[in-house]
Motif scaffolding. Structure first.
Motif, mmCIF file in Angstrom:
data_model
loop_
_atom_site.group_PDB
_atom_site.id
_atom_site.type_symbol
_atom_site.label_atom_id
_atom_site.label_comp_id
_atom_site.label_asym_id
_atom_site.label_seq_id
_atom_site.Cartn_x
_atom_site.Cartn_y
_atom_site.Cartn_z
ATOM 1 N N ASP A 182 0.811 -1.205 0.000
ATOM 2 C CA ASP A 182 0.000 0.000 0.000
ATOM 3 C C ASP A 182 0.849 1.261 0.000
ATOM 4 N N HIS A 324 7.972 0.028 4.811
ATOM 5 C CA HIS A 324 8.161 -1.412 4.754
ATOM 6 C C HIS A 324 9.477 -1.701 4.064
ATOM 7 N N ASN A 389 6.386 -7.783 6.166
ATOM 8 C CA ASN A 389 5.090 -7.238 6.556
ATOM 9 C C ASN A 389 3.966 -8.018 5.891
ATOM 10 N N GLU A 390 3.043 -8.510 6.713
ATOM 11 C CA GLU A 390 1.817 -9.155 6.267
ATOM 12 C C GLU A 390 2.014 -10.200 5.170
ATOM 13 N N ASN A 441 -0.997 -6.632 12.899
ATOM 14 C CA ASN A 441 -1.706 -5.448 12.412
ATOM 15 C C ASN A 441 -3.197 -5.723 12.514
ATOM 16 N N TYR A 443 -7.158 -3.759 12.018
ATOM 17 C CA TYR A 443 -7.939 -2.559 11.694
ATOM 18 C C TYR A 443 -9.405 -2.725 12.080
ATOM 19 N N TYR A 447 -11.284 -1.724 8.464
ATOM 20 C CA TYR A 447 -11.511 -2.795 7.476
ATOM 21 C C TYR A 447 -12.450 -3.870 8.033
ATOM 22 N N GLU A 479 0.151 -2.110 13.903
ATOM 23 C CA GLU A 479 -0.640 -1.125 13.152
ATOM 24 C C GLU A 479 -2.084 -1.176 13.617
ATOM 25 N N TRP A 526 -0.844 3.460 12.877
ATOM 26 C CA TRP A 526 -0.613 3.663 11.450
ATOM 27 C C TRP A 526 -1.394 4.889 11.047
ATOM 28 N N PHE A 531 0.192 9.436 2.997
ATOM 29 C CA PHE A 531 1.232 9.111 2.010
ATOM 30 C C PHE A 531 0.628 8.647 0.691
ATOM 31 N N ARG A 539 -8.693 4.458 -1.624
ATOM 32 C CA ARG A 539 -7.733 5.514 -1.298
ATOM 33 C C ARG A 539 -8.224 6.863 -1.817
ATOM 34 N N ASN A 543 -3.193 7.316 0.899
ATOM 35 C CA ASN A 543 -3.642 6.746 2.169
ATOM 36 C C ASN A 543 -3.714 7.876 3.198
ATOM 37 N N LYS A 545 -4.362 7.756 6.524
ATOM 38 C CA LYS A 545 -4.323 7.358 7.939
ATOM 39 C C LYS A 545 -3.313 8.152 8.757
HETATM 40 C C1 GCB Z 1 -1.597 -2.489 6.425
HETATM 41 C C2 GCB Z 1 -0.297 -2.347 5.754
HETATM 42 C C3 GCB Z 1 0.021 -0.919 5.406
HETATM 43 C C4 GCB Z 1 -1.207 -0.226 4.877
HETATM 44 C C5 GCB Z 1 -2.301 -0.253 5.917
HETATM 45 C C6 GCB Z 1 -3.592 0.373 5.402
HETATM 46 O O1 GCB Z 1 -1.872 -3.443 7.082
HETATM 47 O O2 GCB Z 1 0.764 -2.907 6.480
HETATM 48 O O3 GCB Z 1 1.045 -0.907 4.444
HETATM 49 O O4 GCB Z 1 -0.957 1.088 4.475
HETATM 50 O O5 GCB Z 1 -2.570 -1.551 6.274
HETATM 51 O O6 GCB Z 1 -3.812 1.546 5.633
HETATM 52 O O7 GCB Z 1 -4.345 -0.339 4.736
#
Ligand code: GCB
Length: 572
Positions: A182, A324, A389-390, A441, A443, A447, A479, A526, A531, A539, A543, A545
């Motif tokens: 992302d 990352h 990552n993930e 991570n 959300y 999400y 995150e 996060w 960015f 998006r 992003n 966040k």
């Molecule tokens: C995540 C990722 C990160 C993303 C974030 C998001 O889990 O590690 O790279 O930017 O979620 O905002 O979806």
């Protein structure tokens, strides 16, 4: 091939660093096959003789400097060229051409002669150019670099090229780069380029390991010499005021010597009486002393970096993860000085399908890991290695893949814990069993159960406890967060409003406070700033966040987190 170099190019009385940064000539190879540059051997002649060129600043990513979406999103070879004269400082000495990072693949020529290739962004590489400079006898030379940003299933990070074959809708030859991460795949010579002039016999690498017993500190050092052997070497340690504090010492029995010692290379131990240990910054604490190890043998965007560090300080934060990919050496030096903890991440993001875990991926992952640990192991601020990552940690192939990657990290550095940032359900994950620290991570309210922050308390607590119950390792929430468009307000709140951002974060805090008593050793929001990402329906021009906008101005959420961190700092 290129020399892997762990040391940042820094000048000294015996070493001169000549910067090659500035405006270079530049052209994208947008020929249909994306291969004219190699077929027509552009490196053999001045770039301006084979087509139009534009000015390109080095270091920078070229993408945001372009005026058309096609050039911004370009996939393929970008050609760079500049001229330089062999520096006087290199005369009859060792000369190395140093690239702090080129994303993703690089081929380097001097006057048409290939001198290095390197795969993988964000990490340095070098080529010995002593012979080339010697032969030039002071004549001006042409330095050409071809950089390719194409990501395939077996690059680290992976990606794929999708060809649009429906000719009624797309021009023939239309293709796009897709990635499973992302952030925008920025490309080019994105960190400084320099020539290092040193003595023929030079220090290629240094490994420092530290420990302490009561008030005495111990510093083990192991020096790799290249280009010959040395008969003597001066080693000293200075405190921040510049005073020499210690010399060689004998090891007490109860302290283990680190395993990575070679009897051939100069190594030893320094004892530091009344040591002041390095410690992260807090409200009532200043970072511990930063000692400087001196060895004398014979033988980026600084503005943004400083601004982001001052934002971290304002927030009261004491740690960040280099998501990352590895950040610049300058960033880590700054973290050492300011007392900020760093979780350093390898550039392995988006390993999501079976074909991202093949033999070639594994080799490139291990190479990146060696380059990373080699470059950064001597920074006191680095507290842990994050190896990916993930990843799809639920796949059987991921289990044997990560068993090997994690074992290699432990072998390369037996002093720091290792983690992988996970996002698969605890019931299907196969990787956490190998980790020292479990990082996840999550959300919730974004999400998962979008629009329902009221469920977070229950969902988050349940998830965190499940990881701990299964693995009995410390857990970090690496995150969590929500997106908000600065200035968008709504009561009652809706997703993407600043109010929703606040509400979502606030629901996490009581769970953090409760689990911290048991096993939670870190909470990381996060993200620090908004960015750029590939375009897509999730998006909003990138992003969102961030606690701060891309221009580094605060949203309401920044004040909330600052209050929390200030309170935590006061309590500690
Ligand atoms: C995540 C990722 C990160 C993303 C974030 C998001 O889990 O590690 O790279 O930017 O979620 O905002 O979806």
């Amino acid at each position: 091939a290129a020399i892997v170099s762990g040391l940042q190019p820094l000048g000294s009385e015996s070493r001169q660093v000549v910067q090659l940064d500035g405006l270079w000539s530049f052209r994208l190879d947008s020929s249909p096959g994306r291969n004219d540059g190699f077929e027509q051997a552009w490196y053999k002649r001045p770039l301006s003789e084979t087509g139009p060129v534009m000015d390109m600043p080095v270091p920078s990513s070229y993408n945001d400097l372009m005026q058309t979406p096609t050039d911004r999103d370009f996939v393929g070879w970008a050609w760079y060229e500049r001229r330089f004269r062999p520096p006087m400082a290199c005369h009859a000495r060792r000369a190395r051409l140093h690239f702090a990072s080129v994303h993703y693949y690089a081929v380097v020529w001097i006057d048409g002669l290939e001198i290095a290739t390197h795969e993988g962004g964000h990490l340095p590489f070098e080529a010995d150019i002593s012979g080339v400079l010697f032969q030039a006898k002071g004549r001006e030379l042409r330095l050409t670099v071809a950089a390719n940003n194409t990501l395939t299933p077996n690059t680290i990070p992976p990606g794929r090229i999708i060809y649009m074959n429906d000719t009624s809708r797309y021009p023939i030859g239309y293709f796009v780069q897709e990635v499973d991460f992302d952030f925008f795949n920025y490309a080019g010579i994105d960190r400084p380029v320099s020539i290092i002039c040193s003595s023929q016999v030079y220090i290629q690498d240094i490994m420092v390991t530290t420990t302490f017993s009561a008030s005495v500190g111990f510093v083990f050092y192991n020096i790799s010499i290249a280009g010959g052997t040395v008969t003597s070497i001066f080693v000293g340690l200075r405190d921040p005021k510049g005073h020499h504090v210690a010399g060689d010492a004998v090891l007490p029995d109860h302290i283990c010597r680190p395993s990575l010692h070679s009897s051939l290379s100069p190594h030893g131990l320094i004892k530091v009486p009344n040591v002041s240990l390095w410690w992260p910054v807090g409200l009532n604490t200043t970072p511990g002393l930063l000692y400087t190890l001196e060895l004398r043998g014979r033988g980026y965007d600084a503005v943004t970096m400083v601004k982001d560090a001052s934002l971290l300080g304002w927030l009261g934060a004491n740690a960040f993860r280099t998501s990352h990919y590895p950040y610049s050496e300058q960033t880590l030096d700054m973290a050492d000085r300011q007392g900020i903890l760093v979780i350093l991440e390898a550039p392995a993001v988006g390993l999501v399908t079976v074909d991202n875990f093949g033999k070639r991926s594994l080799e490139q992952h291990l190479t990146a890991l060696r380059e990373l640990i080699n470059r950064d192991r001597n920074h006191p601020s680095v507290i842990m290695w994050s190896l990916a990552n993930e990843p799809a940690s639920n796949l059987p192939v991921a289990e044997s893949y990560f068993r090997q990657v994690i074992a290699e990290a432990h072998r390369l550095d037996d002093t720091r814990p290792v983690t992988v940032v996970l996002n698969k359900d605890v019931s299907v994950d196969r990787v956490a069993q190998f980790l020292d620290v479990v990082s996840v991570n999550a959300y919730f309210g974004w999400y998962h159960a979008s629009g329902h922050p009221e469920l977070i308390g229950q969902q988050l607590g349940h998830m965190l406890s499940a990881w701990y119950t299964k693995h009995h390792r410390p857990v970090i929430l690496m995150e969590y967060g929500a997106g908000s468009v600065a200035g968008l307000h709504s009561l009652p709140s809706v997703m993407f409003s600043e109010e929703y951002h606040l509400e979502l974060m606030r629901k996490h805090f009581p769970v953090f406070d409760e689990k911290r008593e048991e096993f939670l050793v870190g909470e990381m929001l996060w993200n620090l700033v908004d960015f750029n990402t590939p375009q897509g329906v999730k998006r909003v021009a990138g992003n969102r966040k961030g606690l701060f906008t891309r221009n580094r101005q605060p949203k309401m959420a920044a004040f909330l987190l600052r209050d929390r961190y200030m309170r935590l700092n006061n309590a500690s």
